[in-house]
Design a protein around this motif. Structure first.
Motif, PDB file in Angstrom:
ATOM      1  N   VAL A  27     -13.837 -30.816 -17.601  1.00 13.58           N
ATOM      2  CA  VAL A  27     -12.186 -29.649 -17.230  1.00 13.58           C
ATOM      3  C   VAL A  27     -11.424 -30.895 -17.530  1.00 13.58           C
TER       4      VAL A  27
ATOM      5  N   THR B  67      -8.729 -25.427 -11.361  1.00 15.48           N
ATOM      6  CA  THR B  67     -10.245 -26.770 -10.914  1.00 15.48           C
ATOM      7  C   THR B  67     -10.248 -27.570 -11.431  1.00 15.48           C
ATOM      8  N   LYS B  68      -9.710 -28.128 -11.814  1.00 12.98           N
ATOM      9  CA  LYS B  68     -10.161 -29.816 -12.383  1.00 12.98           C
ATOM     10  C   LYS B  68     -10.711 -30.434 -12.021  1.00 12.98           C
TER      11      LYS B  68
ATOM     12  N   GLY C 192      -5.202 -29.190  -9.091  1.00 10.65           N
ATOM     13  CA  GLY C 192      -5.411 -29.199 -10.524  1.00 10.65           C
ATOM     14  C   GLY C 192      -4.273 -29.619 -11.424  1.00 10.65           C
TER      15      GLY C 192
ATOM     16  N   ASN D  50      -1.728 -27.507 -14.335  1.00  8.83           N
ATOM     17  CA  ASN D  50      -1.798 -26.006 -14.617  1.00  8.83           C
ATOM     18  C   ASN D  50      -0.541 -25.622 -15.666  1.00  8.83           C
TER      19      ASN D  50
ATOM     20  N   GLY E 105      -6.862 -27.086 -15.936  1.00  4.38           N
ATOM     21  CA  GLY E 105      -6.663 -26.756 -15.226  1.00  4.38           C
ATOM     22  C   GLY E 105      -6.733 -26.009 -13.450  1.00  4.38           C
TER      23      GLY E 105
ATOM     24  N   SER F 274      -4.599 -18.971 -16.208  1.00  2.00           N
ATOM     25  CA  SER F 274      -5.636 -19.301 -15.141  1.00  2.00           C
ATOM     26  C   SER F 274      -6.354 -20.668 -16.264  1.00  2.00           C
TER      27      SER F 274
ATOM     28  N   HIS G 249      -7.806 -22.612 -18.930  1.00  2.00           N
ATOM     29  CA  HIS G 249      -8.945 -24.369 -18.541  1.00  2.00           C
ATOM     30  C   HIS G 249      -9.353 -24.792 -20.191  1.00  2.00           C
TER      31      HIS G 249
END
Length: 219
Positions: A72, A77-78, A33, A35, A75, A62, A64
């Protein structure tokens, strides 16, 4: 214990290309991701977590960011694959982070524990890794006033202003004069920082594509 390494970028420089390549390096544990770009409700602000509770720090790290369409754009989980989604337990990540974070941590303490606890949460061993690595935005601008910041190894992935303008214009319409001012301020700040810090190298996107192997060897 691994050291911290960051790919620094002002945004839309193509840094994710280098991040993807470096994630293959066996000596790196590379956080997925994009971040650590936001602090509270702002961007390009110092990350100061003194007197924060560990749970609140984790929630901040965390965070996003989403486009208006719900995609997204920043973040952890991108770029998660289906496999990464199935392996990731955010509650376990948070529990490990809060357990291991020291009191009144510096920004780098927080980044280290967030990255380390992520890999522990997904069951990956990182003791043999030389670096915990990540990418996100221009921390040189936002956080280099922290005395511990000089301990962070930085690869600044940069784009000439003409290429940068063409890349940001693919996403939306910008006021180019104001965008160039933004590029100048960020670039001059990074240039100034680079003169006095040995844990810093810059990689220009043009040089990267002209001779990728040479730039990888530099890194």
């Amino acid at each position: 214990m691994p050291n911290l390494l960051a790919i620094n970028t002002i945004g839309y420089t193509g840094a994710e290309i280098l991040a993807e390549e470096m994630s293959k390096f066996p000596e790196l544990a590379f956080l997925p991701g994009q971040n650590f770009v936001q602090y509270k409700t702002r961007f390009y602000r110092p990350h100061i977590y003194k007197d924060w509770q560990p749970e609140s720090i984790f929630n901040s790290l965390s965070s996003h960011q989403f486009t208006k369409s719900g995609r997204v754009w920043a973040g952890l989980t991108k770029h998660f694959t289906s496999e990464e989604k199935s392996r990731y337990d955010q509650s376990l990540h948070k529990k490990l982070f809060c357990k291991n974070l020291n009191s009144n941590p510096s920004f780098l303490d927080c980044l280290f524990q967030y990255s380390k606890s992520y890999f522990l949460a997904i069951g990956e061993e990182i003791d043999s890794s030389r670096y915990l690595a990540f990418w996100g935005h221009n921390w040189v601008l936002s956080d280099s006033q922290d005395p511990e910041f000089a301990n962070l190894s930085i690869i600044s992935f940069e784009a000439p202003v003409d290429i940068w303008i063409s890349m940001i214009s693919q996403h939306m319409t910008w006021n180019c004069i104001e965008a160039i001012k933004f590029w100048l301020i960020n670039s001059l700040f990074v240039k100034s920082y680079s003169k006095n810090n040995t844990k810093f190298i810059s990689v220009n996107i043009k040089d990267y594509f002209l001779n990728k192997d040479k730039q990888i060897n530099r890194i």
